[in-house]
Write a protein that holds these residues in place. Structure first.
Motif, PDB file in Angstrom:
ATOM      1  N   THR A   1      15.569  -9.357   6.973  1.00 14.72           N
ATOM      2  CA  THR A   1      15.176  -8.222   6.133  1.00 14.72           C
ATOM      3  C   THR A   1      13.874  -8.477   5.371  1.00 14.72           C
ATOM      4  OG1 THR A   1      16.417  -8.989   4.193  1.00 14.72           O
ATOM      5  CG2 THR A   1      17.607  -7.611   5.794  1.00 14.72           C
ATOM      6  N   ILE A   2      13.369  -9.688   5.415  1.00 10.75           N
ATOM      7  CA  ILE A   2      12.148 -10.032   4.679  1.00 10.75           C
ATOM      8  C   ILE A   2      10.959  -9.912   5.627  1.00 10.75           C
ATOM      9  CG2 ILE A   2      10.949 -11.811   3.371  1.00 10.75           C
ATOM     10  CD1 ILE A   2      13.669 -12.764   2.396  1.00 10.75           C
ATOM     11  N   GLU A   3      10.228  -8.835   5.459  1.00 12.94           N
ATOM     12  CA  GLU A   3       9.140  -8.501   6.376  1.00 12.94           C
ATOM     13  C   GLU A   3       7.843  -9.256   6.096  1.00 12.94           C
ATOM     14  OE1 GLU A   3       8.661  -4.274   6.322  1.00 12.94           O
ATOM     15  OE2 GLU A   3      10.814  -3.929   6.489  1.00 12.94           O
ATOM     16  N   TRP A   4       7.719  -9.852   4.928  1.00  6.68           N
ATOM     17  CA  TRP A   4       6.461 -10.455   4.530  1.00  6.68           C
ATOM     18  C   TRP A   4       6.332 -11.949   4.825  1.00  6.68           C
ATOM     19  CZ3 TRP A   4       8.136 -14.099   1.328  1.00  6.68           C
ATOM     20  CH2 TRP A   4       9.233 -13.847   0.526  1.00  6.68           C
ATOM     21  N   LEU A   5       7.305 -12.521   5.517  1.00 11.41           N
ATOM     22  CA  LEU A   5       7.180 -13.942   5.850  1.00 11.41           C
ATOM     23  C   LEU A   5       5.910 -14.161   6.667  1.00 11.41           C
ATOM     24  CD1 LEU A   5      10.823 -14.905   6.853  1.00 11.41           C
ATOM     25  CD2 LEU A   5       9.583 -15.606   4.816  1.00 11.41           C
ATOM     26  N   PRO A   6       5.206 -15.242   6.412  1.00  8.66           N
ATOM     27  CA  PRO A   6       3.970 -15.478   7.175  1.00  8.66           C
ATOM     28  C   PRO A   6       4.257 -15.699   8.664  1.00  8.66           C
ATOM     29  CG  PRO A   6       4.500 -17.370   5.783  1.00  8.66           C
ATOM     30  CD  PRO A   6       5.473 -16.291   5.432  1.00  8.66           C
ATOM     31  N   LYS A   7       3.272 -15.416   9.475  1.00 11.59           N
ATOM     32  CA  LYS A   7       3.412 -15.598  10.929  1.00 11.59           C
ATOM     33  C   LYS A   7       3.695 -17.047  11.279  1.00 11.59           C
ATOM     34  CE  LYS A   7       0.371 -11.767  11.917  1.00 11.59           C
ATOM     35  NZ  LYS A   7      -0.970 -11.353  12.252  1.00 11.59           N
ATOM     36  N   THR A   8       3.289 -17.959  10.415  1.00 13.01           N
ATOM     37  CA  THR A   8       3.462 -19.391  10.669  1.00 13.01           C
ATOM     38  C   THR A   8       4.828 -19.923  10.244  1.00 13.01           C
ATOM     39  OG1 THR A   8       2.506 -19.899   8.515  1.00 13.01           O
ATOM     40  CG2 THR A   8       0.991 -19.846  10.411  1.00 13.01           C
TER      41      THR A   8
ATOM     42  N   ASP B   1       0.866  -1.176   0.000  1.00 10.55           N
ATOM     43  CA  ASP B   1       0.000   0.000   0.000  1.00 10.55           C
ATOM     44  C   ASP B   1       0.902   1.224   0.000  1.00 10.55           C
ATOM     45  OD1 ASP B   1      -1.472   2.295   1.031  1.00 10.55           O
ATOM     46  OD2 ASP B   1      -3.089   0.869   1.446  1.00 10.55           O
ATOM     47  N   GLU B   2       0.836   2.004  -1.071  1.00  3.86           N
ATOM     48  CA  GLU B   2       1.732   3.155  -1.222  1.00  3.86           C
ATOM     49  C   GLU B   2       1.474   4.244  -0.185  1.00  3.86           C
ATOM     50  OE1 GLU B   2       1.479   4.446  -5.267  1.00  3.86           O
ATOM     51  OE2 GLU B   2       2.391   2.609  -6.027  1.00  3.86           O
ATOM     52  N   ASP B   3       0.261   4.312   0.334  1.00  3.77           N
ATOM     53  CA  ASP B   3      -0.070   5.340   1.316  1.00  3.77           C
ATOM     54  C   ASP B   3       0.395   4.974   2.721  1.00  3.77           C
ATOM     55  OD1 ASP B   3      -1.311   6.901  -0.645  1.00  3.77           O
ATOM     56  OD2 ASP B   3      -3.221   5.849  -0.367  1.00  3.77           O
ATOM     57  N   THR B   4       0.274   3.695   3.070  1.00  4.35           N
ATOM     58  CA  THR B   4       0.577   3.279   4.448  1.00  4.35           C
ATOM     59  C   THR B   4       1.846   2.434   4.572  1.00  4.35           C
ATOM     60  OG1 THR B   4      -0.702   1.238   4.266  1.00  4.35           O
ATOM     61  CG2 THR B   4      -1.899   3.240   4.960  1.00  4.35           C
ATOM     62  N   ASN B   5       2.403   2.002   3.445  1.00  5.07           N
ATOM     63  CA  ASN B   5       3.538   1.070   3.421  1.00  5.07           C
ATOM     64  C   ASN B   5       3.197  -0.287   4.041  1.00  5.07           C
ATOM     65  OD1 ASN B   5       5.385   2.506   1.967  1.00  5.07           O
ATOM     66  ND2 ASN B   5       6.327   3.453   3.754  1.00  5.07           N
ATOM     67  N   GLU B   6       1.903  -0.585   4.139  1.00  4.84           N
ATOM     68  CA  GLU B   6       1.450  -1.867   4.675  1.00  4.84           C
ATOM     69  C   GLU B   6       1.591  -2.940   3.606  1.00  4.84           C
ATOM     70  OE1 GLU B   6      -2.613  -3.895   6.505  1.00  4.84           O
ATOM     71  OE2 GLU B   6      -2.706  -1.895   5.610  1.00  4.84           O
ATOM     72  N   ILE B   7       2.043  -4.109   4.016  1.00  9.32           N
ATOM     73  CA  ILE B   7       2.135  -5.248   3.111  1.00  9.32           C
ATOM     74  C   ILE B   7       0.768  -5.913   3.068  1.00  9.32           C
ATOM     75  CG2 ILE B   7       3.182  -7.501   2.709  1.00  9.32           C
ATOM     76  CD1 ILE B   7       5.680  -6.367   4.188  1.00  9.32           C
ATOM     77  N   LEU B   8       0.232  -6.064   1.871  1.00  9.48           N
ATOM     78  CA  LEU B   8      -1.077  -6.675   1.673  1.00  9.48           C
ATOM     79  C   LEU B   8      -0.873  -8.050   1.035  1.00  9.48           C
ATOM     80  CD1 LEU B   8      -2.826  -3.518   0.186  1.00  9.48           C
ATOM     81  CD2 LEU B   8      -2.896  -4.311   2.565  1.00  9.48           C
TER      82      LEU B   8
END
Length: 142
Positions: free
Chosen positions: A82-89, A36-43
């Protein structure tokens, strides 16, 4: 009885074979993410790399995946943090947080039946990149 390697080794102490075994094979890393370009949230999306086999949840060409998907990201000991998108599992994430493997992990159960029961596997719930027109319609919660 031998102590399992994941009980007495850190990620940096594991052999390459042990490192690979730690992956539960859920397939979530192979799902595309949007930023998300506005929030920098990973979707997170249910849109899979075209090399992911929907039936098995595994890469069709894992060993030579970069030949088929040059943008594929190889998870390593060096880039793990450095990889922020790894799943919680993700087992690698569990290790970095000094947690034990979840009870459904294949190294504990011996197969993926418990993963299926707990809803960790993504197979049969995904679509391929080549079939997607409106990516925003495929955003899911992690």
């Amino acid at each position: 009885m031998t102590t399992p390697f994941w009980h007495n080794k850190t990620l940096s102490q594991m052999s390459d074979e042990e490192w690979e075994q730690l992956c539960d094979g859920c397939g979530r890393c192979c799902l595309n993410k949007l930023l998300d370009e506005d929030t920098n949230e990973i979707l997170y999306t249910n849109v899979a790399c075209n090399q992911l086999d929907i039936r098995t949840g595994q890469c069709r060409h894992y060993v030579d995946r970069f030949k088929y998907e040059p943008d594929c990201i190889k998870l390593t000991r060096e880039n793990l943090l450095t990889i922020e998108w790894l799943p919680k599992t993700c087992a690698y994430r569990y290790f970095e947080q000094h947690k034990t493997l979840p009870e459904w992990h294949p190294l504990i159960t011996g197969d993926k039946k418990m993963m299926r029961k707990k809803g960790v596997l993504i197979k049969n719930r995904i679509v391929y990149e080549k079939d997607v027109i409106h990516w925003e319609n495929h955003i899911i919660s992690e």
